[in-house]
Design a protein around this motif. Sequence first.
Motif, PDB file in Angstrom:
ATOM      1  N   ALA A  85      12.397 -15.945  -6.404  1.00 33.36           N
ATOM      2  CA  ALA A  85      13.396 -16.664  -5.616  1.00 33.36           C
ATOM      3  C   ALA A  85      14.278 -15.674  -4.877  1.00 33.36           C
ATOM      4  CB  ALA A  85      14.227 -17.564  -6.523  1.00 33.36           C
ATOM      5  N   ALA A  86      14.617 -14.565  -5.528  1.00 35.43           N
ATOM      6  CA  ALA A  86      15.437 -13.557  -4.874  1.00 35.43           C
ATOM      7  C   ALA A  86      14.645 -12.864  -3.763  1.00 35.43           C
ATOM      8  CB  ALA A  86      15.917 -12.528  -5.900  1.00 35.43           C
ATOM      9  N   LEU A  87      13.402 -12.577  -4.042  1.00 35.40           N
ATOM     10  CA  LEU A  87      12.546 -11.891  -3.072  1.00 35.40           C
ATOM     11  C   LEU A  87      12.412 -12.698  -1.784  1.00 35.40           C
ATOM     12  CD1 LEU A  87      10.629  -9.406  -2.832  1.00 35.40           C
ATOM     13  CD2 LEU A  87       8.792 -10.913  -3.556  1.00 35.40           C
ATOM     14  N   LEU A  88      12.235 -14.013  -1.936  1.00 35.61           N
ATOM     15  CA  LEU A  88      12.002 -14.867  -0.765  1.00 35.61           C
ATOM     16  C   LEU A  88      13.274 -15.575  -0.303  1.00 35.61           C
ATOM     17  CD1 LEU A  88       8.637 -16.440  -1.892  1.00 35.61           C
ATOM     18  CD2 LEU A  88       8.948 -14.787  -0.077  1.00 35.61           C
ATOM     19  N   THR A  98       6.595 -11.088  10.435  1.00 34.50           N
ATOM     20  CA  THR A  98       7.295  -9.853  10.101  1.00 34.50           C
ATOM     21  C   THR A  98       7.620  -9.813   8.612  1.00 34.50           C
ATOM     22  OG1 THR A  98       8.323 -10.142  12.237  1.00 34.50           O
ATOM     23  CG2 THR A  98       9.168  -8.364  10.878  1.00 34.50           C
ATOM     24  N   GLU A  99       8.032 -10.963   8.065  1.00 32.69           N
ATOM     25  CA  GLU A  99       8.381 -10.995   6.642  1.00 32.69           C
ATOM     26  C   GLU A  99       7.176 -10.723   5.768  1.00 32.69           C
ATOM     27  OE1 GLU A  99      10.905 -13.452   4.775  1.00 32.69           O
ATOM     28  OE2 GLU A  99      12.289 -13.747   6.458  1.00 32.69           O
ATOM     29  N   ILE A 100       6.046 -11.290   6.154  1.00 32.51           N
ATOM     30  CA  ILE A 100       4.836 -11.054   5.359  1.00 32.51           C
ATOM     31  C   ILE A 100       4.486  -9.574   5.402  1.00 32.51           C
ATOM     32  CG2 ILE A 100       2.356 -11.473   5.253  1.00 32.51           C
ATOM     33  CD1 ILE A 100       2.878 -14.334   6.003  1.00 32.51           C
ATOM     34  N   LYS A 101       4.667  -8.976   6.575  1.00 29.46           N
ATOM     35  CA  LYS A 101       4.370  -7.554   6.705  1.00 29.46           C
ATOM     36  C   LYS A 101       5.286  -6.730   5.792  1.00 29.46           C
ATOM     37  CE  LYS A 101       2.890  -4.023   9.645  1.00 29.46           C
ATOM     38  NZ  LYS A 101       1.826  -3.817  10.588  1.00 29.46           N
ATOM     39  N   LYS A 102       6.574  -7.084   5.809  1.00 25.73           N
ATOM     40  CA  LYS A 102       7.538  -6.377   4.947  1.00 25.73           C
ATOM     41  C   LYS A 102       7.158  -6.531   3.487  1.00 25.73           C
ATOM     42  CE  LYS A 102      11.751  -6.884   7.656  1.00 25.73           C
ATOM     43  NZ  LYS A 102      12.808  -7.894   7.748  1.00 25.73           N
ATOM     44  N   LEU A 103       6.832  -7.786   3.124  1.00 28.36           N
ATOM     45  CA  LEU A 103       6.470  -8.062   1.733  1.00 28.36           C
ATOM     46  C   LEU A 103       5.282  -7.221   1.310  1.00 28.36           C
ATOM     47  CD1 LEU A 103       6.660 -11.888   1.168  1.00 28.36           C
ATOM     48  CD2 LEU A 103       7.596 -10.105  -0.270  1.00 28.36           C
ATOM     49  N   TYR A 104       4.292  -7.168   2.193  1.00 26.58           N
ATOM     50  CA  TYR A 104       3.097  -6.396   1.872  1.00 26.58           C
ATOM     51  C   TYR A 104       3.444  -4.918   1.720  1.00 26.58           C
ATOM     52  CZ  TYR A 104      -1.172  -3.795   2.494  1.00 26.58           C
ATOM     53  OH  TYR A 104      -2.181  -2.896   2.337  1.00 26.58           O
ATOM     54  N   GLN A 139      -0.120  -5.320  -2.301  1.00 25.85           N
ATOM     55  CA  GLN A 139      -1.192  -6.045  -2.986  1.00 25.85           C
ATOM     56  C   GLN A 139      -2.439  -6.156  -2.118  1.00 25.85           C
ATOM     57  OE1 GLN A 139      -1.413  -7.200  -5.914  1.00 25.85           O
ATOM     58  NE2 GLN A 139       0.544  -7.863  -6.741  1.00 25.85           N
ATOM     59  N   THR A 140      -3.592  -6.164  -2.765  1.00 29.11           N
ATOM     60  CA  THR A 140      -4.838  -6.447  -2.044  1.00 29.11           C
ATOM     61  C   THR A 140      -4.769  -7.875  -1.504  1.00 29.11           C
ATOM     62  OG1 THR A 140      -5.876  -5.189  -3.803  1.00 29.11           O
ATOM     63  CG2 THR A 140      -7.335  -6.248  -2.202  1.00 29.11           C
ATOM     64  N   THR A 141      -4.971  -8.015  -0.202  1.00 29.44           N
ATOM     65  CA  THR A 141      -4.758  -9.313   0.420  1.00 29.44           C
ATOM     66  C   THR A 141      -5.885  -9.641   1.394  1.00 29.44           C
ATOM     67  OG1 THR A 141      -2.378  -8.931   0.336  1.00 29.44           O
ATOM     68  CG2 THR A 141      -3.129 -10.691   1.782  1.00 29.44           C
ATOM     69  N   ALA A 148      -3.612 -10.969  13.526  1.00 25.42           N
ATOM     70  CA  ALA A 148      -4.619 -10.045  13.002  1.00 25.42           C
ATOM     71  C   ALA A 148      -4.236  -8.608  13.342  1.00 25.42           C
ATOM     72  CB  ALA A 148      -5.989 -10.380  13.575  1.00 25.42           C
ATOM     73  N   MET A 149      -3.883  -8.354  14.595  1.00 28.83           N
ATOM     74  CA  MET A 149      -3.566  -6.988  15.016  1.00 28.83           C
ATOM     75  C   MET A 149      -2.324  -6.456  14.311  1.00 28.83           C
ATOM     76  SD  MET A 149      -5.789  -5.850  17.226  1.00 28.83           S
ATOM     77  CE  MET A 149      -4.923  -4.488  17.999  1.00 28.83           C
ATOM     78  N   THR A 150      -1.305  -7.307  14.157  1.00 25.60           N
ATOM     79  CA  THR A 150      -0.046  -6.804  13.602  1.00 25.60           C
ATOM     80  C   THR A 150      -0.102  -6.598  12.096  1.00 25.60           C
ATOM     81  OG1 THR A 150       0.700  -9.087  13.629  1.00 25.60           O
ATOM     82  CG2 THR A 150       1.558  -7.667  15.335  1.00 25.60           C
ATOM     83  N   LEU A 151      -0.841  -7.440  11.377  1.00 27.39           N
ATOM     84  CA  LEU A 151      -0.766  -7.397   9.917  1.00 27.39           C
ATOM     85  C   LEU A 151      -1.827  -6.519   9.268  1.00 27.39           C
ATOM     86  CD1 LEU A 151      -0.087 -11.159   9.103  1.00 27.39           C
ATOM     87  CD2 LEU A 151       1.515  -9.263   8.881  1.00 27.39           C
ATOM     88  N   ALA A 152      -3.000  -6.454   9.874  1.00 27.93           N
ATOM     89  CA  ALA A 152      -4.164  -5.955   9.138  1.00 27.93           C
ATOM     90  C   ALA A 152      -4.148  -4.453   8.947  1.00 27.93           C
ATOM     91  CB  ALA A 152      -5.429  -6.359   9.880  1.00 27.93           C
ATOM     92  N   SER A 153      -4.652  -4.027   7.777  1.00 32.32           N
ATOM     93  CA  SER A 153      -5.064  -2.638   7.690  1.00 32.32           C
ATOM     94  C   SER A 153      -6.510  -2.535   8.178  1.00 32.32           C
ATOM     95  CB  SER A 153      -4.903  -2.084   6.283  1.00 32.32           C
ATOM     96  OG  SER A 153      -5.557  -2.899   5.353  1.00 32.32           O
ATOM     97  N   ARG A 154      -7.283  -3.597   7.969  1.00 28.22           N
ATOM     98  CA  ARG A 154      -8.583  -3.711   8.640  1.00 28.22           C
ATOM     99  C   ARG A 154      -8.823  -5.159   9.039  1.00 28.22           C
ATOM    100  NH1 ARG A 154     -13.564  -0.930   5.780  1.00 28.22           N
ATOM    101  NH2 ARG A 154     -12.465  -1.299   3.820  1.00 28.22           N
ATOM    102  N   ILE A 155      -9.504  -5.342  10.169  1.00 29.87           N
ATOM    103  CA  ILE A 155      -9.795  -6.684  10.664  1.00 29.87           C
ATOM    104  C   ILE A 155     -11.276  -6.966  10.492  1.00 29.87           C
ATOM    105  CG2 ILE A 155      -9.876  -8.154  12.720  1.00 29.87           C
ATOM    106  CD1 ILE A 155      -7.533  -6.748  13.834  1.00 29.87           C
ATOM    107  N   ALA A 156     -11.596  -8.160   9.994  1.00 29.54           N
ATOM    108  CA  ALA A 156     -12.987  -8.603   9.957  1.00 29.54           C
ATOM    109  C   ALA A 156     -13.125  -9.733  10.967  1.00 29.54           C
ATOM    110  CB  ALA A 156     -13.351  -9.085   8.562  1.00 29.54           C
ATOM    111  N   VAL A 157     -13.875  -9.496  12.021  1.00 31.18           N
ATOM    112  CA  VAL A 157     -14.058 -10.520  13.042  1.00 31.18           C
ATOM    113  C   VAL A 157     -15.331 -11.298  12.723  1.00 31.18           C
ATOM    114  CG1 VAL A 157     -14.225 -11.012  15.504  1.00 31.18           C
ATOM    115  CG2 VAL A 157     -13.009  -8.976  14.715  1.00 31.18           C
ATOM    116  N   MET A 158     -15.179 -12.623  12.673  1.00 34.33           N
ATOM    117  CA  MET A 158     -16.342 -13.460  12.367  1.00 34.33           C
ATOM    118  C   MET A 158     -16.657 -14.364  13.535  1.00 34.33           C
ATOM    119  SD  MET A 158     -15.558 -14.568   8.468  1.00 34.33           S
ATOM    120  CE  MET A 158     -16.932 -15.698   8.458  1.00 34.33           C
ATOM    121  N   HIS A 159     -17.937 -14.707  13.643  1.00 35.44           N
ATOM    122  CA  HIS A 159     -18.360 -15.640  14.686  1.00 35.44           C
ATOM    123  C   HIS A 159     -19.638 -16.308  14.217  1.00 35.44           C
ATOM    124  CE1 HIS A 159     -18.946 -17.507  18.475  1.00 35.44           C
ATOM    125  NE2 HIS A 159     -19.922 -16.728  18.885  1.00 35.44           N
TER     126      HIS A 159
END
Lengths: 315, 369
Positions: free
Chosen positions: B118-121, B174-180, B185-187, B197-208
Amino acid sequence: MAVEPVTLTSVKAAPNHGRMLRERLATILPQLVLAPSLFATLIYVFVFCGWTIWISLSNSSLLPDYSISGFHHYVELWSNRRWTIAYTNLFLFTSLYVIGATAIGLLLAILIDQRVRAEALWRTIYLYPLAVSFVVTGTVWRWLLSPSTGVERVVHQLGWASFKFDWLVQREMAIYTVVITGIWQASGFVMALFLAGLRSIDPDLVKAAQIDGASMPRIYRRIILPAIGPIFISVLVVLLQFAIKTFDLVIALTGGGPGIATTVPAIYVYDLMFQRGQMAEGAAAAIMILLALSLVLVPYTIWKNWRERREAARG
Amino acid sequence: MASLTIRNLNKTFGSVAVLKGIDLEVETGEFVVLVGPSGCGKSTLLAMIAGLESVSAGEIRIGERIVNGVAPKDRDIAMVFQSYALYPTMTVRANITFGMESRGVPKQAQAEALARVAALLQIQGLLDRKPSQLSGGQRQRVAMGRALVRDPALFLFDEPLSNLDAKLRVEMRTEIKKLYQRLGQTTIYVTHDQVEAMTLASRIAVMHQGRLQQFAEPRTVYDRPANMFVAGFIGSPPMNFLPAQISASGPAVLVLEESEGQGTRLPLPDDVAQSAGDGRRVLLGIRPENLTRYDHRWADEKPCLGTIKAPVEIVEPTGAETMAVVRIGSREVIARYEPDAAPAIGETVTLAVDMAKACLFDPATEMLI
Ligand SMILES: Nc1ncnc2c1ncn2[C@@H]1O[C@H](COP(=O)(O)OP(=O)(O)OP(=O)(O)O)[C@@H](O)[C@H]1O
Ligand SMILES: [Mg+2]
């Protein structure tokens, strides 16, 4: 210059006027259409209720007599053994019927909600009893339950001679045959109501709870059933008012017998008013049924209004 | 925390193949974003990792353990749903503690975990409310809280921000990025928004269409897309494609097939020309920001600068930049301008093409050369 504004306004006013008339007509039209039936309902409910109350306070016997004579018919009613049996039966029947139909209906709904094969077929089968009238249900079940034609006879013919299933003709047990038949008839309907509720639950809720480590019974108990709480209330109200008004089912199944063992208030009213010419006491009994119904329906209506208002307030 | 390994994973619904041979290696502490157009199978893949969908063929490992047949609750994962899936009749407090309660965590520990999350969020003030009494953004936080209250091997997010309005989405991103960055954590995070995708990822998996198209760092996916699908999907406005032919006689050049006159010649880095082969027909992929107003001063800075002349058909100001749609041959091509230097409609402009940033694709296989 002086003429111009006048022509302008008159030209504008004409279509404006027409539109206003049409708009007003559009708003009052629904009320106009509904008025006759609303009027009929008002007369039916309030005038006849009032009339029945009046009769119950009068000295009417075979024909109405409008001189008020007080509450002594109510006193007589409650000192009549047949009436107390009827009222006791009503409570017994209502509680078992409501609990039984709700439990079985809910169970069926949960089973069907597990994505069984041929789901539509099951649904139809369970809903069929509702399409059958109370009289037909009562008659068929009378044959089934009667020792001389039904289950007992079949088992006897199969060779089990000592088998006994004669609740229908036993004073103590006959009321339970009414309960069984009533439950058979209503549980499909209850199932349909619950199934609609279960289907409206977001499947993600179940997935989230699975990940949260909850077992299936726990998911139902803590998440799904609370979420369809309002449906429980609707089911309860529908069943209660079915039960309180029960008449034809009992007539067709047991005729109120053996003896007077399965009499219910509605039968009592019918009997007094139209068979024995004790109109005032019959009316008093009818008012007691009305009271029982309002004990169910008035709180329900208040609760519903409160809920609607709360939801409206929340937006 | 744990790693995630997916080997040759397949999923069929009846006769429809939804996932076709997915291979994915996620290292411990990585933030992997699954991105792709609607219906490409992202949610299905995530549900299979969570154990909510069965595996048709292949293997999923969390850490060292194969989890193909393991129930969701025993996989040690936490998941945030697109619909939030908050339990409607429970308070926020009960929503967050329900999982711990189901697992029989002692009351004292539950209270501590609740207080921490609760404090974290910053949802301390909401604990006694029901989900229906919360705004969209608050519900989102509570859904995150329900996942964060545990310390799972794997966090799974299925489009957690797509139900928020544009402004709130950027804030929560932005908050999710800060939290990560705080929790590390592995996410695995599903989205169809390529900016997320561009802002958050350490790696992107593109699917089609049920296949993994590329799995790489955001920069690589952007600069060196593995094929034309990835090139067109990542980046907004999308990459432009122009048919061309390589000519390696003399200094290597690329000859545009559909330009005005006898074909525009663009310089090509020698190594690229060599690996592709002389005379080969290709599709030139060039992003709008590498196609802009020609400036003489660049001649020295950018060694591989070409120019194209083209008429401007549409001008679209977006505020920070202005997009000009120009016509090259039969193709409409988007170029990026500074708002001050924006061209007028109908004007024929000279565009600078930064060929060092160009990508060449094979017209038949659509793969990067
Ligand atoms: N239970 C199912 N039965 C049959 N087909 C399904 C089922 N679930 C998903 N599909 C199909 O699988 C494909 C992938 O679905 P999925 O939900 O994984 O897509 P997605 O990438 O998450 O799309 P979106 O961005 O719209 O959420 C879709 O074509 C869908 O129709
Ligand atoms: Mg999805």
